[in-house]
Design an enzyme around this catalytic site. Structure first.
Site, PDB file in Angstrom:
ATOM      1  N   LYS A 101      -5.703 -32.078 -19.172  1.00 33.19           N
ATOM      2  CA  LYS A 101      -6.054 -31.184 -20.286  1.00 33.19           C
ATOM      3  C   LYS A 101      -6.068 -31.890 -21.640  1.00 33.19           C
ATOM      4  CE  LYS A 101      -5.137 -26.540 -18.647  1.00 33.19           C
ATOM      5  NZ  LYS A 101      -4.508 -26.737 -17.309  1.00 33.19           N
ATOM      6  N   GLU A 123      -5.541 -19.537 -26.956  1.00 33.43           N
ATOM      7  CA  GLU A 123      -4.652 -18.702 -26.152  1.00 33.43           C
ATOM      8  C   GLU A 123      -4.072 -19.591 -25.059  1.00 33.43           C
ATOM      9  OE1 GLU A 123      -7.902 -18.856 -25.626  1.00 33.43           O
ATOM     10  OE2 GLU A 123      -7.753 -19.557 -23.549  1.00 33.43           O
ATOM     11  N   SER A 388      -5.161 -33.793 -10.802  1.00 30.79           N
ATOM     12  CA  SER A 388      -5.323 -33.329 -12.185  1.00 30.79           C
ATOM     13  C   SER A 388      -4.038 -33.346 -12.998  1.00 30.79           C
ATOM     14  CB  SER A 388      -5.924 -31.929 -12.188  1.00 30.79           C
ATOM     15  OG  SER A 388      -5.181 -31.048 -11.363  1.00 30.79           O
TER      16      SER A 388
HETATM   17  C1  LIG Z   1      -4.964 -26.160 -16.090  1.00 27.84           C
HETATM   18  C2  LIG Z   1      -4.893 -27.026 -14.910  1.00 27.84           C
HETATM   19  C3  LIG Z   1      -5.879 -26.977 -13.903  1.00 27.84           C
HETATM   20  C4  LIG Z   1      -7.004 -25.991 -13.892  1.00 27.84           C
HETATM   21  O1  LIG Z   1      -7.901 -26.101 -14.953  1.00 27.84           O
HETATM   22  P1  LIG Z   1      -9.387 -26.632 -14.726  1.00 27.84           P
HETATM   23  O2  LIG Z   1     -10.056 -26.291 -16.017  1.00 27.84           O
HETATM   24  O3  LIG Z   1      -9.958 -25.934 -13.557  1.00 27.84           O
HETATM   25  O4  LIG Z   1      -9.294 -28.099 -14.505  1.00 27.84           O
HETATM   26  C5  LIG Z   1      -5.782 -27.876 -12.852  1.00 27.84           C
HETATM   27  N1  LIG Z   1      -4.772 -28.755 -12.769  1.00 27.84           N
HETATM   28  C6  LIG Z   1      -3.804 -28.833 -13.713  1.00 27.84           C
HETATM   29  C7  LIG Z   1      -2.719 -29.835 -13.546  1.00 27.84           C
HETATM   30  C8  LIG Z   1      -3.827 -27.971 -14.814  1.00 27.84           C
HETATM   31  O5  LIG Z   1      -2.862 -28.044 -15.732  1.00 27.84           O
END
Ligand SMILES: *Cc1c(COP(=O)(O)O)cnc(C)c1O
Length: 405
Positions: A101, A123, A388
């Site tokens: 993010k 938000e 992610s």
């Molecule tokens: C917020 C988040 C997601 C989901 O958000 P996307 O916009 O779909 O990428 C996925 N993995 C993590 C670790 C997150 O914090």
């Protein structure tokens, strides 16, 4: 590469179009005053994103502050256990603040600075986007107002503490169910009043144009790095790549590096507790076309056509729609979308921790679970998974609700 009449060599330049459409999905469905604000952001972005100074500054920040490039790790033990397919992960868990993010939050905040804004507004639901934006705001010395439902504030105490320590104002929203939807409404209302001094920073490839485009651009670094690193490591492209899809930002950034390659691409949505409406958040799998939060996409609706309640064990994935570009890539078939339920995600959470020494976010565990499933089905080849984020934020919750496995 051509796919269903679409030329993927020039795709990233041609999609979205000037009005922000990917086919019929996307657009900018907002009130006239917000439309004005979106056009201002759009114009500024198209000028600024080409400036050498902006590009150089973003590159420097990624390297010196975020710790990019993040590596790719080969999951040797897990691969051997499953068979012959080689599994790899792109380590966005090692990006500063623990997830992908920050890639788009640093971009959005840098844009705010170039536009002469003093404040960023957003938000947050589970608090991950709020923390990433508060981090970016602290770095640039911008004020940061984060709107959060009163129920979520109670549930997400550690993230609320993080935002406050980073200097953000966390504004409690007490309307309605006091969760994400009300927080979105409150943040948009505040932004409509303050848009001269502030910019709204959306947390995924969602919302009105130009956000789905901008957030994809800022996340593109993930796919670009991953492609070059994978070729350097193995001498070839992966056979398949996998990412989890909530709003779709980590997936879109990752996929955008490989759309023009002969690579199978899989986006994984959360199936939660099952297929009944309210038990999952698999919008592309079970949703229908509709407009919400300023854009046209595929969404899960209740009987009144309003966004339906959704559920997933991964709070970052429980959103009743997905970015318009995912709806489009789904429609043309370039990306295959599939689902993983809570149980399999939790299993993958423990498997990756135990076999590789990497504790994944529960969101990312959905992609890991699917990668493992693919490895068994494919028999040979390679799979690259976008990890992610890291799972520190989820450890207490997992132990309390699922126990040690
Ligand atoms: C917020 C988040 C997601 C989901 O958000 P996307 O916009 O779909 O990428 C996925 N993995 C993590 C670790 C997150 O914090």
């Amino acid at each position: 590469m051509m796919y269903n009449d679409i030329n993927f060599e020039t795709y990233l330049k041609n999609y979205p179009d000037k009005e922000g459409f990917f086919g019929k999905y996307g657009g900018c469905y907002v009130s006239p005053e917000l439309k004005q604000a979106m056009m201002e952001i759009s114009e500024a972005y198209f000028t600024i994103c080409k400036s050498r100074k902006f590009i150089a500054e973003l590159r420097r920040i990624r390297k010196e502050f975020q710790g990019r490039p993040t590596p790719i790790s080969h999951l040797e033990r897990l691969s051997s256990k499953l068979g012959n397919v080689q599994l790899y992960v792109k380590r966005e868990d090692l990006n500063h603040s623990g997830a992908h993010k920050l890639n788009h939050c640093m971009g959005e905040a840098l844009l705010a600075k170039y536009m002469g804004k003093k404040m960023v507004i957003a938000e947050t639901g589970a608090g991950q986007h709020g923390v990433a934006l508060a981090t970016a705001a602290a770095y640039f010395g911008l004020e940061c107002d984060i709107y959060m439902g009163a129920v979520d504030i109670k549930k997400q105490a550690p993230n609320v503490a993080r935002m406050k320590i980073l200097g953000a104002n966390v504004i409690e929203v007490t309307e309605g169910l006091q969760t994400l939807k009300e927080a979105v409404d409150a943040a948009f209302a505040a932004y409509a009043k303050e848009y001269k001094d502030a910019i709204y920073c959306i947390g995924s490839v969602l919302g009105p144009h130009p956000f789905p485009l901008m957030v994809r651009d800022f996340q593109h670094v993930v796919g670009e790095e991953a492609r070059a690193q994978f070729i350097e490591m193995t001498g070839e492209l992966p056979d398949a790549i996998v990412a989890c899809v909530g709003g779709g930002s980590n997936a879109m950034g990752f996929f955008s590096g490989f759309l023009n390659d002969p690579v199978d691409i899989y986006g994984i949505e959360p199936l939660g507790r099952g297929t009944k409406l309210g038990d999952h958040a698999a919008s592309l799998q079970y949703g229908t076309e509709g407009i919400m939060h300023g854009f046209n996409s595929i969404m899960l609706k209740d009987e009144n056509g309003e966004p339906a309640p959704v559920y997933s064990v991964a709070s970052g994935l429980d959103y009743p729609s997905s970015g318009p570009e995912h709806a489009f890539l789904h429609e043309i078939g370039r990306v295959k979308y599939d689902v993983i339920n809570d149980e399999d995600a939790i299993d993958a959470f423990f498997t990756l921790s135990r076999m590789e020494g990497i504790i994944p976010a529960i969101e990312s565990s959905h992609a890991v679970a699917y990668g493992m499933k693919l490895a068994k089905e494919m028999g040979t080849g390679s799979v690259l998974i976008n990890l992610s984020g890291r799972g520190d934020k989820d450890m207490d919750y997992v132990l309390e609700n699922f126990g040690l496995r």
